[in-house]
Scaffold this motif. Structure first.
Motif, PDB file in Angstrom:
ATOM      1  N   GLY A  74      10.424 -11.410   9.710  1.00  0.00           N
ATOM      2  CA  GLY A  74       9.675 -11.784   8.520  1.00  0.00           C
ATOM      3  C   GLY A  74       8.548 -10.819   8.197  1.00  0.00           C
ATOM      4  N   THR A  75       7.862 -10.337   9.223  1.00  0.00           N
ATOM      5  CA  THR A  75       6.780  -9.379   8.995  1.00  0.00           C
ATOM      6  C   THR A  75       7.303  -8.086   8.393  1.00  0.00           C
ATOM      7  OG1 THR A  75       5.542 -10.299  10.858  1.00  0.00           O
ATOM      8  CG2 THR A  75       4.928  -8.097  10.114  1.00  0.00           C
ATOM      9  N   THR A  76       8.409  -7.594   8.921  1.00  0.00           N
ATOM     10  CA  THR A  76       8.985  -6.343   8.399  1.00  0.00           C
ATOM     11  C   THR A  76       9.445  -6.509   6.961  1.00  0.00           C
ATOM     12  OG1 THR A  76       9.713  -5.799  10.644  1.00  0.00           O
ATOM     13  CG2 THR A  76      10.681  -4.542   8.833  1.00  0.00           C
ATOM     14  N   LEU A 109       8.451  -8.854   4.714  1.00  0.00           N
ATOM     15  CA  LEU A 109       7.313  -9.069   3.831  1.00  0.00           C
ATOM     16  C   LEU A 109       6.526  -7.786   3.598  1.00  0.00           C
ATOM     17  CD1 LEU A 109       5.894 -12.522   5.036  1.00  0.00           C
ATOM     18  CD2 LEU A 109       6.981 -12.003   2.844  1.00  0.00           C
ATOM     19  N   TYR A 110       6.343  -7.008   4.647  1.00  0.00           N
ATOM     20  CA  TYR A 110       5.600  -5.756   4.514  1.00  0.00           C
ATOM     21  C   TYR A 110       6.339  -4.793   3.588  1.00  0.00           C
ATOM     22  CZ  TYR A 110       2.737  -1.769   5.921  1.00  0.00           C
ATOM     23  OH  TYR A 110       1.874  -0.688   5.922  1.00  0.00           O
ATOM     24  N   ALA A 111       7.658  -4.717   3.753  1.00  0.00           N
ATOM     25  CA  ALA A 111       8.448  -3.849   2.880  1.00  0.00           C
ATOM     26  C   ALA A 111       8.464  -4.379   1.449  1.00  0.00           C
ATOM     27  CB  ALA A 111       9.871  -3.725   3.415  1.00  0.00           C
ATOM     28  N   GLY A 112       8.532  -5.715   1.299  1.00  0.00           N
ATOM     29  CA  GLY A 112       8.544  -6.292  -0.039  1.00  0.00           C
ATOM     30  C   GLY A 112       7.236  -6.075  -0.784  1.00  0.00           C
ATOM     31  N   VAL A 113       6.117  -6.309  -0.074  1.00  0.00           N
ATOM     32  CA  VAL A 113       4.816  -6.063  -0.702  1.00  0.00           C
ATOM     33  C   VAL A 113       4.643  -4.568  -1.008  1.00  0.00           C
ATOM     34  CG1 VAL A 113       2.322  -6.220  -0.374  1.00  0.00           C
ATOM     35  CG2 VAL A 113       3.792  -8.066   0.400  1.00  0.00           C
ATOM     36  N   GLY A 114       5.165  -3.715  -0.129  1.00  0.00           N
ATOM     37  CA  GLY A 114       5.090  -2.278  -0.388  1.00  0.00           C
ATOM     38  C   GLY A 114       5.901  -1.878  -1.609  1.00  0.00           C
ATOM     39  N   ALA A 115       7.048  -2.506  -1.790  1.00  0.00           N
ATOM     40  CA  ALA A 115       7.850  -2.207  -2.981  1.00  0.00           C
ATOM     41  C   ALA A 115       7.131  -2.625  -4.253  1.00  0.00           C
ATOM     42  CB  ALA A 115       9.200  -2.915  -2.876  1.00  0.00           C
ATOM     43  N   LEU A 116       6.363  -3.707  -4.186  1.00  0.00           N
ATOM     44  CA  LEU A 116       5.624  -4.163  -5.365  1.00  0.00           C
ATOM     45  C   LEU A 116       4.509  -3.197  -5.747  1.00  0.00           C
ATOM     46  CD1 LEU A 116       5.325  -8.000  -4.648  1.00  0.00           C
ATOM     47  CD2 LEU A 116       6.872  -6.852  -6.250  1.00  0.00           C
ATOM     48  N   VAL A 117       3.921  -2.539  -4.752  1.00  0.00           N
ATOM     49  CA  VAL A 117       2.818  -1.607  -5.035  1.00  0.00           C
ATOM     50  C   VAL A 117       3.288  -0.157  -5.098  1.00  0.00           C
ATOM     51  CG1 VAL A 117       1.107  -3.142  -4.015  1.00  0.00           C
ATOM     52  CG2 VAL A 117       2.245  -1.446  -2.574  1.00  0.00           C
ATOM     53  N   GLY A 118       4.604   0.053  -5.034  1.00  0.00           N
ATOM     54  CA  GLY A 118       5.147   1.394  -5.178  1.00  0.00           C
ATOM     55  C   GLY A 118       5.339   2.171  -3.898  1.00  0.00           C
ATOM     56  N   ASP A 119       5.270   1.505  -2.735  1.00  0.00           N
ATOM     57  CA  ASP A 119       5.474   2.178  -1.455  1.00  0.00           C
ATOM     58  C   ASP A 119       6.932   2.007  -1.051  1.00  0.00           C
ATOM     59  OD1 ASP A 119       5.342   3.375   0.986  1.00  0.00           O
ATOM     60  OD2 ASP A 119       3.973   1.921   1.894  1.00  0.00           O
ATOM     61  N   THR A 120       7.684   3.096  -1.000  1.00  0.00           N
ATOM     62  CA  THR A 120       9.114   3.052  -0.670  1.00  0.00           C
ATOM     63  C   THR A 120       9.396   3.707   0.679  1.00  0.00           C
ATOM     64  OG1 THR A 120       9.496   5.110  -1.892  1.00  0.00           O
ATOM     65  CG2 THR A 120       9.749   3.030  -3.106  1.00  0.00           C
ATOM     66  N   ALA A 121       8.441   3.669   1.586  1.00  0.00           N
ATOM     67  CA  ALA A 121       8.645   4.318   2.887  1.00  0.00           C
ATOM     68  C   ALA A 121       9.724   3.614   3.689  1.00  0.00           C
ATOM     69  CB  ALA A 121       7.335   4.336   3.675  1.00  0.00           C
ATOM     70  N   ALA A 122       9.841   2.298   3.531  1.00  0.00           N
ATOM     71  CA  ALA A 122      10.840   1.553   4.290  1.00  0.00           C
ATOM     72  C   ALA A 122      12.249   1.965   3.918  1.00  0.00           C
ATOM     73  CB  ALA A 122      10.644   0.057   4.066  1.00  0.00           C
ATOM     74  N   ARG A 123      12.460   2.380   2.665  1.00  0.00           N
ATOM     75  CA  ARG A 123      13.797   2.801   2.254  1.00  0.00           C
ATOM     76  C   ARG A 123      14.205   4.100   2.930  1.00  0.00           C
ATOM     77  NH1 ARG A 123      13.502   1.836  -4.335  1.00  0.00           N
ATOM     78  NH2 ARG A 123      13.066  -0.442  -4.247  1.00  0.00           N
ATOM     79  N   HIS A 124      13.260   5.008   3.090  1.00  0.00           N
ATOM     80  CA  HIS A 124      13.570   6.297   3.710  1.00  0.00           C
ATOM     81  C   HIS A 124      13.810   6.140   5.214  1.00  0.00           C
ATOM     82  CE1 HIS A 124      12.575   8.279  -0.066  1.00  0.00           C
ATOM     83  NE2 HIS A 124      11.406   7.623  -0.081  1.00  0.00           N
ATOM     84  N   GLY A 129      14.834   3.337   6.746  1.00  0.00           N
ATOM     85  CA  GLY A 129      16.005   2.504   6.975  1.00  0.00           C
ATOM     86  C   GLY A 129      15.582   1.107   7.388  1.00  0.00           C
ATOM     87  N   LEU A 130      15.730   0.144   6.480  1.00  0.00           N
ATOM     88  CA  LEU A 130      15.274  -1.217   6.759  1.00  0.00           C
ATOM     89  C   LEU A 130      16.054  -1.885   7.886  1.00  0.00           C
ATOM     90  CD1 LEU A 130      13.231  -3.343   5.928  1.00  0.00           C
ATOM     91  CD2 LEU A 130      14.861  -4.165   4.209  1.00  0.00           C
TER      92      LEU A 130
END
Length: 223
Positions: free
Chosen positions: A114-116, A118-133, A135-136
């Motif tokens: 859940g932490t991973t 949520l952190y990736a989801g909130v990052g996507a909302l603010v424009g942070d796409t590091a999780a995509r690079h 690999g989720l």
């Protein structure tokens, strides 16, 4: 929250954050980093409940957002740990004692995933796409694995310290010493009620015995 809860939570969160930043983050493990701060929040939430877990999670996350070398927006991890602390606190046992280790392990795995997310989801909302690079899927697997391996050495100790702070004998002694008049008042009123009840019972028994004797004498006279 009580003062002892606040002091213990702050001390544990600071120690966990220092160890995570100075030791665990420098191990360069593949995938995610073992989240000692998350495990600390989980251990406290399983003792303090959902409200305490949310407060501890928010404070711990905000401290992690402000501590260097943070490279994300402030408040991002605070929101994530606040939600996770609240949900983990819902799994608090009623009697405060865990019957087996299965429940906490499930909580740890669910919190890591859940932490991973949520952190990736909130990052996507603010424009942070590091999780995509990165690999989720690999982040989810490694985060769950590392936290699950580290949990038996962290969560039970955190819960034991929190329970010991909750059952502080010094605090109980001080509270009992501050209110002797209240306890004595309750005792005296309870004693007075008991004595009054005993007197009423004796009077009722005496009246019944007199009535029975009167009935017997009348019956003899009729014969």
């Amino acid at each position: 929250m009580r003062v002892n809860r606040i002091l213990l939570s702050v001390a544990l969160v600071v120690v966990a954050l220092v160890i995570q930043v100075s030791v665990l983050a420098r191990l360069h493990l593949p995938g995610a980093v073992p989240d000692l701060l998350l495990l600390t929040v989980l251990g406290l939430a399983l003792v303090y409940g959902h409200v305490g877990g949310a407060l501890v999670g928010f404070g711990a996350g905000l401290l992690a957002d402000l501590a260097p070398p943070a490279d994300h927006a402030a408040g991002r991890y605070a929101l994530v740990l606040c939600v996770i602390g609240y949900l983990a606190g819902l799994a608090k046992p009623d009697n405060g004692r865990l019957r087996s280790a299965t429940g906490p392990m499930v909580v740890v795995v669910g919190a890591a995933i859940g932490t991973t997310l949520l952190y990736a989801g909130v990052g996507a909302l603010v424009g942070d796409t590091a999780a995509r690079h990165v690999g989720l899927p690999s982040l989810l697997f490694t985060a769950s694995l590392y936290d699950l391996l580290l949990a038996p050495f962290v969560v039970p100790g955190i819960m034991a310290l929190a329970r010991r702070a909750e059952n502080d004998p010094l605090a109980d002694t001080n509270s009992a010493a501050k209110s002797p008049d209240i306890s004595s008042g309750w005792l005296s009123s309870g004693t007075g009620l008991r004595i009054g009840g005993q007197r009423n019972a004796l009077r009722m028994k005496t009246a019944r015995a007199r009535m029975a004797r009167a009935g017997r004498i009348k019956g003899v006279k009729r014969l």
